[in-house]
Motif scaffolding. Sequence first.
Motif, short mmCIF file in Angstrom:
data_model
loop_
_atom_site.label_atom_id
_atom_site.label_comp_id
_atom_site.label_asym_id
_atom_site.label_seq_id
_atom_site.Cartn_x
_atom_site.Cartn_y
_atom_site.Cartn_z
N ALA A 125 0.85 -1.20 0.00
CA ALA A 125 0.00 0.00 0.00
C ALA A 125 0.88 1.25 0.00
CB ALA A 125 -0.93 -0.02 1.22
N GLY A 128 2.25 2.26 -3.19
CA GLY A 128 1.29 2.66 -4.21
C GLY A 128 0.95 1.56 -5.21
N ILE A 130 -1.27 -0.95 -4.68
CA ILE A 130 -2.65 -1.44 -4.59
C ILE A 130 -3.58 -0.66 -5.51
CG2 ILE A 130 -4.62 -1.65 -3.01
CD1 ILE A 130 -2.61 -2.49 -0.86
N ARG A 131 -3.31 0.63 -5.65
CA ARG A 131 -4.19 1.48 -6.48
C ARG A 131 -4.20 1.04 -7.94
NH1 ARG A 131 -1.79 7.29 -5.86
NH2 ARG A 131 -1.44 6.58 -3.72
N MET A 136 -9.54 -1.29 -7.69
CA MET A 136 -8.97 -0.53 -6.57
C MET A 136 -8.61 0.87 -7.08
SD MET A 136 -8.57 -2.53 -3.87
CE MET A 136 -8.17 -4.15 -3.28
N GLU A 141 -6.80 2.33 -1.45
CA GLU A 141 -5.46 2.15 -0.89
C GLU A 141 -5.33 2.91 0.45
OE1 GLU A 141 -1.75 1.81 -3.55
OE2 GLU A 141 -1.76 3.87 -2.80
#
Length: 579
Positions: A125, A128, A130-131, A136, A141
């Motif tokens: 997370a 960056g 996860i975004r 998502m 995130e």
Amino acid sequence: MDNKAISQIFDEVADILDILGKNVFRINAYRKAALTVLNLPRDLRDIVDKTPNDLPKIPGIGQGLKAMIVELVQTGHSEEHEKLKKSIPAGLLEILHIRSLGPKKVKLLHGKLGVKSVKELKKAAEAGKIRELEGMGPRSEAVILKAIEEYSTFSPDRTLIGEAKMEAIRIIEYMKGCKKVEKIEYAGSLRRAKETIGDIDILVTVKDPEKSHEAVMEHFTSYDDVLNVIASGDTKSTIMLISGMHVDLRVIDNDSFGAAMHYFTGSKQHNIKIRDIAKKKGLKVSEYGVFKGEKLIAGKTEEDVFKAVGFPYIIPEIRRNEGEIEYALKNKKMPRFVELSDIRGDLHCHSTYSDGKYSVEEMTQAMIAKGYEYFAMTDHSSLVGVTGGMGTADIKKQWKEIDKLNKKYDIKIFKGSEVDILKDGGLDFDDEVLKELDVVIIAAHLYQRLDAREQTERLITAIENPYSTIMAHPSGRLINKRPPMEYDVEKVIDACADNGIALEINANPMRLDLIDRYVKIARDKGAKIAISTDAHSPSQLDYMEFGVGIARRGWLQKNDILNTQPLSNLGPKLFDTSV
Ligand code: DGT
Ligand code: CA
Ligand code: CA
């Protein structure tokens, strides 16, 4: 293994199957079985042991799962469950405890990013990553990061007091079946009524001390719910229960029982301070007694121990070295703190008019069985849509029912509602309804994540509403599950005191909200307190003892509390009173 534990295993199996991307029908069968088992009125152990023919009669659970129930009851584990657990990294199940993450997302995170633990999740997370995943974005995130932060404040290895108390009572009852056992008591954090319990500490004295230790320990380690015997000695043994809880049992000499109770009740900080003060008087305090030189001068009872060191009796709940010792030395006498038997009514409960499982009449009968003089019927307003709250027509219907029941039964039923606080601090019933109510419990179930300034304002607006009477579970936390709302607690308590609004100690072991520290502050600021169970069924009325425990931890006396007052002090409307 009880119904709840079995239900949890079914849920965990469903989670694992879900993460593995298995057949939806199979997953749903486990989910459904988990719910059925949880709501089953009879204990499965009882069915399996005594009337196995009733097992096929439980609806909605297939053959295979019934076999699994038998296996769980008889052995404490299931091979299928163990096998499945080994098929995924253990950390994935832990990730499931993080708010906003269900099996589908865990599968995605594991599959696409190789995340196997909470630590790795946090790293992903922060980087960056996860975004960039499908479905998502930067917002999810950020939510995950916040949820990880919350999770780090939880202590999932500690057990809620409600559960620990049940385990303790069961095992104490069982130990009383051993003829050699004389006295038996629980000590530790459970006796101090702490909201979560690390392990259960039990002390016993025995008949014929010369030759009984072995029999007592043998009885203890043969308890039905033992998963592991961790240590087994002459005077101390430790077991691990199927629920995961550890239990220490110690055999104590009769002459030392009070000293041992004091020592093993703790807290450690309290013990250390008492020992230091005793030392200055030339005394030695240990779990065996109070000694002057070699001579034992006290030890049989806790009262004796306190007295020998120059103290009045201090109740377990406040033994934390947070001022109780100084208070005792200065005043020579402790206040009389509230006791369970002081409670005369319950001011928060639910019926089938919202998410309760029992009718208003059944709840009334349960309150009478508790010996109460009065109670408040406080179903949800409609905003809590998921639980099915009451609209205006529903509540008017309920009033008629309450009028009838008030004539039929010898208990006063206050008309009330747990009214949701709207985003702007308004209340979820029109004034026309609110003005008819005896008890208006204001509750923030939604919008719990406003920023602190906005939240403080919102809550104070609700508190200042002239119809409000009690503020339900003020922090909104669920222990180890949901963090408290962020707001200026002292300002909110001030507003309650200024407006004559009582703060609730919600006695449900998942909440225990207000917490002890704020209970004391609320009392010092002159706010009233209501101890309420928020019961959704008759058996939950028993939660009252945990609320009283928190009140005692917060130094409350009988008259600090609204529902210790006799009905004659409360008036026709709950708050025509100057408690
Ligand atoms: P828990 O189990 O984490 O919820 O909390 P407690 O307070 O039950 O702690 P536990 O089970 O480790 O020990 C029970 C009591 O024994 C503790 O409250 C005080 C006493 N005790 C344990 N270790 C020490 C120690 O090193 N010094 C002193 N003075 N007392 C101790
Ligand atoms: Ca303990
Ligand atoms: Ca212990």
